[in-house]
Design a protein around this motif. Structure first.
Motif, PDB file in Angstrom:
ATOM      1  N   ALA A 184      32.440  44.887  40.201  1.00 34.95           N
ATOM      2  CA  ALA A 184      32.275  44.107  38.967  1.00 34.95           C
ATOM      3  C   ALA A 184      32.639  42.636  39.208  1.00 34.95           C
ATOM      4  N   LEU A 185      33.700  42.379  39.962  1.00 33.10           N
ATOM      5  CA  LEU A 185      34.107  41.009  40.267  1.00 33.10           C
ATOM      6  C   LEU A 185      33.048  40.311  41.115  1.00 33.10           C
ATOM      7  N   GLY A 186      32.500  41.002  42.109  1.00 29.55           N
ATOM      8  CA  GLY A 186      31.429  40.423  42.930  1.00 29.55           C
ATOM      9  C   GLY A 186      30.212  40.080  42.086  1.00 29.55           C
ATOM     10  N   GLU A 187      29.914  40.930  41.108  1.00 30.89           N
ATOM     11  CA  GLU A 187      28.785  40.664  40.204  1.00 30.89           C
ATOM     12  C   GLU A 187      29.045  39.414  39.359  1.00 30.89           C
ATOM     13  N   ARG A 188      30.258  39.276  38.845  1.00 31.99           N
ATOM     14  CA  ARG A 188      30.602  38.079  38.062  1.00 31.99           C
ATOM     15  C   ARG A 188      30.491  36.822  38.920  1.00 31.99           C
ATOM     16  N   ARG A 189      30.923  36.899  40.167  1.00 31.79           N
ATOM     17  CA  ARG A 189      30.856  35.739  41.058  1.00 31.79           C
ATOM     18  C   ARG A 189      29.403  35.368  41.359  1.00 31.79           C
ATOM     19  N   ALA A 190      28.581  36.353  41.652  1.00 23.48           N
ATOM     20  CA  ALA A 190      27.165  36.084  41.924  1.00 23.48           C
ATOM     21  C   ALA A 190      26.492  35.488  40.688  1.00 23.48           C
ATOM     22  N   ASN A 191      26.793  36.027  39.510  1.00 21.90           N
ATOM     23  CA  ASN A 191      26.198  35.511  38.269  1.00 21.90           C
ATOM     24  C   ASN A 191      26.673  34.101  37.956  1.00 21.90           C
ATOM     25  N   SER A 192      27.918  33.775  38.277  1.00 26.47           N
ATOM     26  CA  SER A 192      28.414  32.409  38.063  1.00 26.47           C
ATOM     27  C   SER A 192      27.621  31.414  38.903  1.00 26.47           C
ATOM     28  N   ALA A 193      27.402  31.766  40.171  1.00 24.06           N
ATOM     29  CA  ALA A 193      26.622  30.890  41.053  1.00 24.06           C
ATOM     30  C   ALA A 193      25.178  30.786  40.556  1.00 24.06           C
ATOM     31  N   LYS A 194      24.600  31.911  40.168  1.00 22.81           N
ATOM     32  CA  LYS A 194      23.224  31.923  39.655  1.00 22.81           C
ATOM     33  C   LYS A 194      23.107  31.041  38.418  1.00 22.81           C
ATOM     34  N   ASN A 195      24.025  31.202  37.480  1.00 21.08           N
ATOM     35  CA  ASN A 195      23.965  30.426  36.242  1.00 21.08           C
ATOM     36  C   ASN A 195      24.117  28.933  36.498  1.00 21.08           C
ATOM     37  N   TYR A 196      24.926  28.568  37.468  1.00 18.86           N
ATOM     38  CA  TYR A 196      25.070  27.148  37.782  1.00 18.86           C
ATOM     39  C   TYR A 196      23.780  26.608  38.391  1.00 18.86           C
ATOM     40  N   LEU A 197      23.143  27.383  39.281  1.00 19.06           N
ATOM     41  CA  LEU A 197      21.859  26.950  39.848  1.00 19.06           C
ATOM     42  C   LEU A 197      20.809  26.789  38.743  1.00 19.06           C
ATOM     43  N   ILE A 198      20.800  27.695  37.791  1.00 18.07           N
ATOM     44  CA  ILE A 198      19.865  27.606  36.668  1.00 18.07           C
ATOM     45  C   ILE A 198      20.139  26.345  35.852  1.00 18.07           C
ATOM     46  N   SER A 199      21.426  26.025  35.650  1.00 20.37           N
ATOM     47  CA  SER A 199      21.777  24.818  34.885  1.00 20.37           C
ATOM     48  C   SER A 199      21.309  23.547  35.586  1.00 20.37           C
ATOM     49  N   LEU A 200      21.083  23.644  36.905  1.00 18.63           N
ATOM     50  CA  LEU A 200      20.592  22.492  37.669  1.00 18.63           C
ATOM     51  C   LEU A 200      19.066  22.440  37.734  1.00 18.63           C
ATOM     52  N   GLY A 201      18.409  23.391  37.086  1.00 16.18           N
ATOM     53  CA  GLY A 201      16.951  23.352  36.997  1.00 16.18           C
ATOM     54  C   GLY A 201      16.209  24.371  37.834  1.00 16.18           C
ATOM     55  N   VAL A 202      16.916  25.253  38.541  1.00 14.01           N
ATOM     56  CA  VAL A 202      16.231  26.289  39.322  1.00 14.01           C
ATOM     57  C   VAL A 202      15.730  27.362  38.356  1.00 14.01           C
ATOM     58  N   ASN A 203      14.483  27.745  38.502  1.00 19.73           N
ATOM     59  CA  ASN A 203      13.862  28.751  37.642  1.00 19.73           C
ATOM     60  C   ASN A 203      14.598  30.088  37.804  1.00 19.73           C
ATOM     61  N   PRO A 204      15.101  30.666  36.710  1.00 20.06           N
ATOM     62  CA  PRO A 204      15.844  31.932  36.820  1.00 20.06           C
ATOM     63  C   PRO A 204      15.028  33.076  37.409  1.00 20.06           C
ATOM     64  N   ALA A 205      13.709  33.024  37.271  1.00 17.63           N
ATOM     65  CA  ALA A 205      12.861  34.082  37.819  1.00 17.63           C
ATOM     66  C   ALA A 205      12.898  34.098  39.354  1.00 17.63           C
ATOM     67  N   ARG A 206      13.348  33.016  39.954  1.00 20.85           N
ATOM     68  CA  ARG A 206      13.417  32.927  41.421  1.00 20.85           C
ATOM     69  C   ARG A 206      14.742  33.432  41.976  1.00 20.85           C
ATOM     70  N   LEU A 207      15.692  33.751  41.098  1.00 20.73           N
ATOM     71  CA  LEU A 207      17.037  34.121  41.531  1.00 20.73           C
ATOM     72  C   LEU A 207      17.376  35.552  41.141  1.00 20.73           C
ATOM     73  N   SER A 208      17.977  36.269  42.071  1.00 26.51           N
ATOM     74  CA  SER A 208      18.499  37.600  41.777  1.00 26.51           C
ATOM     75  C   SER A 208      19.925  37.679  42.308  1.00 26.51           C
ATOM     76  N   THR A 209      20.659  38.665  41.848  1.00 25.01           N
ATOM     77  CA  THR A 209      22.041  38.826  42.300  1.00 25.01           C
ATOM     78  C   THR A 209      22.266  40.251  42.780  1.00 25.01           C
ATOM     79  N   VAL A 210      23.256  40.398  43.638  1.00 23.41           N
ATOM     80  CA  VAL A 210      23.707  41.707  44.092  1.00 23.41           C
ATOM     81  C   VAL A 210      25.204  41.590  44.380  1.00 23.41           C
ATOM     82  N   SER A 211      25.929  42.651  44.074  1.00 26.59           N
ATOM     83  CA  SER A 211      27.358  42.661  44.372  1.00 26.59           C
ATOM     84  C   SER A 211      27.636  43.658  45.479  1.00 26.59           C
ATOM     85  N   PHE A 212      28.370  43.214  46.469  1.00 24.48           N
ATOM     86  CA  PHE A 212      28.812  44.105  47.541  1.00 24.48           C
ATOM     87  C   PHE A 212      30.297  44.419  47.405  1.00 24.48           C
ATOM     88  N   GLY A 213      30.951  43.846  46.395  1.00 20.13           N
ATOM     89  CA  GLY A 213      32.372  44.107  46.211  1.00 20.13           C
ATOM     90  C   GLY A 213      33.144  43.830  47.488  1.00 20.13           C
TER      91      GLY A 213
END
Length: 170
Positions: A115-144
């Motif tokens: 769950a923590l790895g998922e939150r970390r991946a989503n934080s990075a993803k959301n920041y990239l999206i805030s910078l203009g990267v299309n969310p459809a181009r980004l996926s996340t995975v947690s390896f814990g």
């Protein structure tokens, strides 16, 4: 078995093993030369094809990975700089997609760290999206805690394992 028989067996075994040794080739292959490109693409990233994962890693110079404090998933100012660099590269190659891998150190349960790895991946993803990267181009995975980069059980190793890594998809 007497001593002479034992010595004979040891000598015979040594001779048999020495007969199995590899022989050096008569001629060694030539030394590898510098990398060349026949397609005329930008080779400034140590021979990596422009837009490839190798190009991404070479241009990021370590900024493909961001690190987190213990039990945290917030993006700090240093992480923001790394993610800005990633966003610039992704904007340069709009057809490239990326997966952000979330990781945790070995402490805590498997479920908590996933769950923590998922939150970390989503934080990075959301920041990239805030910078203009299309969310459809980004996926996340947690390896814990399942894929540590440092194997020690000390603060230095744990700090290296609390991370999010961006990997481009070709």
């Amino acid at each position: 078995m007497n001593r002479t028989g034992t010595v004979a067996i040891v000598v015979a075994g040594a001779l048999a093993l020495s007969a199995c040794g590899k022989k050096a080739p008569a001629q060694l292959p030539p030394e590898p030369g510098p990398a060349t490109s026949s397609n005329g693409s930008d080779n400034s990233s140590m021979g990596a094809m422009a837009g490839s994962q190798a190009d991404f890693v070479a241009k990021m110079m370590g900024s493909d990975t961001i690190y987190f404090a213990l039990d945290k998933s917030d993006v700090d100012p240093e992480d923001q700089q790394a993610l800005s660099k990633q966003a610039q590269w992704l904007m340069q190659y709009p057809s490239k997609r990326a997966t952000i891998e979330g990781h945790a150190d070995e402490r805590g349960t498997r479920e908590y760290n996933l769950a923590l790895g998922e939150r970390r991946a989503n934080s990075a993803k959301n920041y990239l999206i805030s910078l203009g990267v299309n969310p459809a181009r980004l996926s996340t995975v947690s390896f814990g805690k399942e894929r540590p980069i440092a194997l020690g059980s000390d603060e230095q190793s744990w700090a290296q394992n609390r991370r999010a890594v961006t990997v481009t998809i070709d």
